[in-house]
Design an enzyme around this catalytic site. Structure first.
Site, mmCIF file in Angstrom:
data_model
loop_
_atom_site.group_PDB
_atom_site.id
_atom_site.type_symbol
_atom_site.label_atom_id
_atom_site.label_comp_id
_atom_site.label_asym_id
_atom_site.label_seq_id
_atom_site.Cartn_x
_atom_site.Cartn_y
_atom_site.Cartn_z
ATOM 1 N N CYS A 74 5.207 -44.670 -41.197
ATOM 2 C CA CYS A 74 5.482 -45.427 -39.980
ATOM 3 C C CYS A 74 6.942 -45.111 -39.505
ATOM 4 C CB CYS A 74 5.384 -47.111 -40.354
ATOM 5 S SG CYS A 74 5.953 -48.150 -39.044
ATOM 6 N N CYS B 120 8.985 -48.216 -38.362
ATOM 7 C CA CYS B 120 9.520 -49.180 -39.516
ATOM 8 C C CYS B 120 10.616 -48.407 -40.403
ATOM 9 C CB CYS B 120 8.318 -49.267 -40.572
ATOM 10 S SG CYS B 120 6.630 -49.688 -40.084
ATOM 11 N N ASP B 121 10.465 -47.084 -40.515
ATOM 12 C CA ASP B 121 11.277 -46.201 -41.473
ATOM 13 C C ASP B 121 12.233 -45.290 -40.762
ATOM 14 O OD1 ASP B 121 10.260 -47.901 -43.439
ATOM 15 O OD2 ASP B 121 8.542 -46.457 -43.814
#
Ligand code: NDP
Length: 314
Positions: A138, A141-142
């Site tokens: 992701c 997200c990261d």
């Protein structure tokens, strides 16, 4: 059926566009649905950035915000929304039994499955070992952790193209590994990849090992035509090779295709078990869009309502 009166009319499993749309329709129909959000409340859109193709949002909308709005709309009509993941089911008799978080049992006259799909992994030992230490599925997200660093993105579909484009704005360089000599991604997404000055597409290339002991330091790759091995130095390894349906707990009860997608009667959300309906990505390997998931969620609520009425259960 001594405990039948304790059963909910309809239990909805999952909180993506399919689940919340089913909840909006079922609650407006007076069915008092109970919705369990599952392991990822809001579903896959919560790990998406801008959603530009959902009708009604001419300027696009942020994925997590969209799911907050879906939830609010379901709550407005009285859906009983609960935290919890369905960990097993008993569809062998009615009312159906659903176990939540391996402990709480819930009874339901009808069930709408909207459990969606999850990201797939390559299956490399090194990928698993370094997950969360440079390996991710992701970018939204990261990606933040890889500002100014070099990363690889695996895959050639829309997800991979979106991740590569997103990461190109944060990272110094993005290496996209594509196992064939063409992208599966839509033309508009391909254009964004090719227009990004710091994205290199490596055609006919697959990852064979993620390098590094405690964190990602590189990736060993193979050219699928020449079989030549080489290494690319990167700090991040993003896997974007598609998804698998979250349907394991229904195996043995529901008919599925070879990849685990639930089979529905064409033109409806009926499964092979009367009273169990399937919507969204759990039963759709073709379209897999938020808007199609929402559409089948609506269908599932209407199918459930008509079925419950015909059974004189409501
Ligand atoms: P897809 O199944 O479309 O693409 C998967 C990609 O990963 C393909 O390029 C495939 O290669 C590659 N792949 C699969 N397995 C491996 C492997 N083991 N090693 C290396 N590469 C592999 O999945 P997506 O998640 O990209 O897209 C799913 C759906 O969601 C699509 O309908 C897509 O259009 C949609 N989507 C739309 C977005 C948008 O419009 N903003 C954003 C994201 C997704 P190969 O081509 O060789 O099979």
């Amino acid at each position: 059926m001594s405990n039948s009166k304790d059963a909910a009319n309809v239990v909805i499993l999952g909180s993506g566009p399919a689940g919340y749309t089913a909840a909006i329709y079922a609650s407006r129909a007076g069915l008092k649905p109970v919705l369990y959000q599952g392991g990822q409340p809001g579903g896959q859109l919560t790990i998406t950035n801008d959603v530009e193709n959902y009708p009604g949002y001419p300027d696009g909308i942020n994925g997590p915000q969209m799911m907050v709005d879906f939830q609010k709309q379901a709550e407005r009509f009285g859906t009983d929304i609960r935290y919890g993941l369905a960990t097993s089911v008993d569809f062998s008799k009615k009312p159906f039994k659903i176990t939540i978080d391996e402990k709480d049992e819930v009874l339901a006259h009808s069930v709408i499955i909207s459990t969606g799909a999850s990201a797939k992994w390559l299956g490399l030992e090194s990928e698993q070992r370094l997950n969360g230490r440079g390996v991710s599925a992701c970018a939204v997200c990261d990606g933040f952790f890889f500002r100014g660093k070099d990363v690889v993105v695996i895959g050639g579909g829309d997800t991979a193209a979106e991740e590569a484009t997103y990461l190109s704005k944060l990272c110094s360089h993005v290496h996209m590994l594509v196992r064939r000599d063409e992208l599966r991604a839509s033309k508009i997404m391909q254009k964004r990849v090719f227009n990004a000055p710091n994205v290199t597409v490596h055609w006919n290339t697959s990852a064979v090992e993620v390098l590094g002991d405690d964190e990602v330091e590189g990736v060993k790759v193979i050219n699928n035509q020449t079989k030549e091995l080489s290494e690319i130095k990167v700090q991040g390894f993003f896997v974007a090779i598609g998804h698998q349906p979250n349907t394991d707990i229904f195996k043995g009860y529901l008919d599925m295709d070879d990849n685990g997608y639930i089979k529905t009667v064409p033109g409806s959300t009926y499964t092979n078990i009367e009273g169990v309906f399937a919507s969204g990505d759990a039963q759709d390997h073709i379209y897999r869009q938020a808007v199609t998931a929402a559409g089948t969620g609506c269908m599932a609520a209407l199918d459930a309502e008509r079925w419950l009425t015909a059974q004189e259960l409501v």
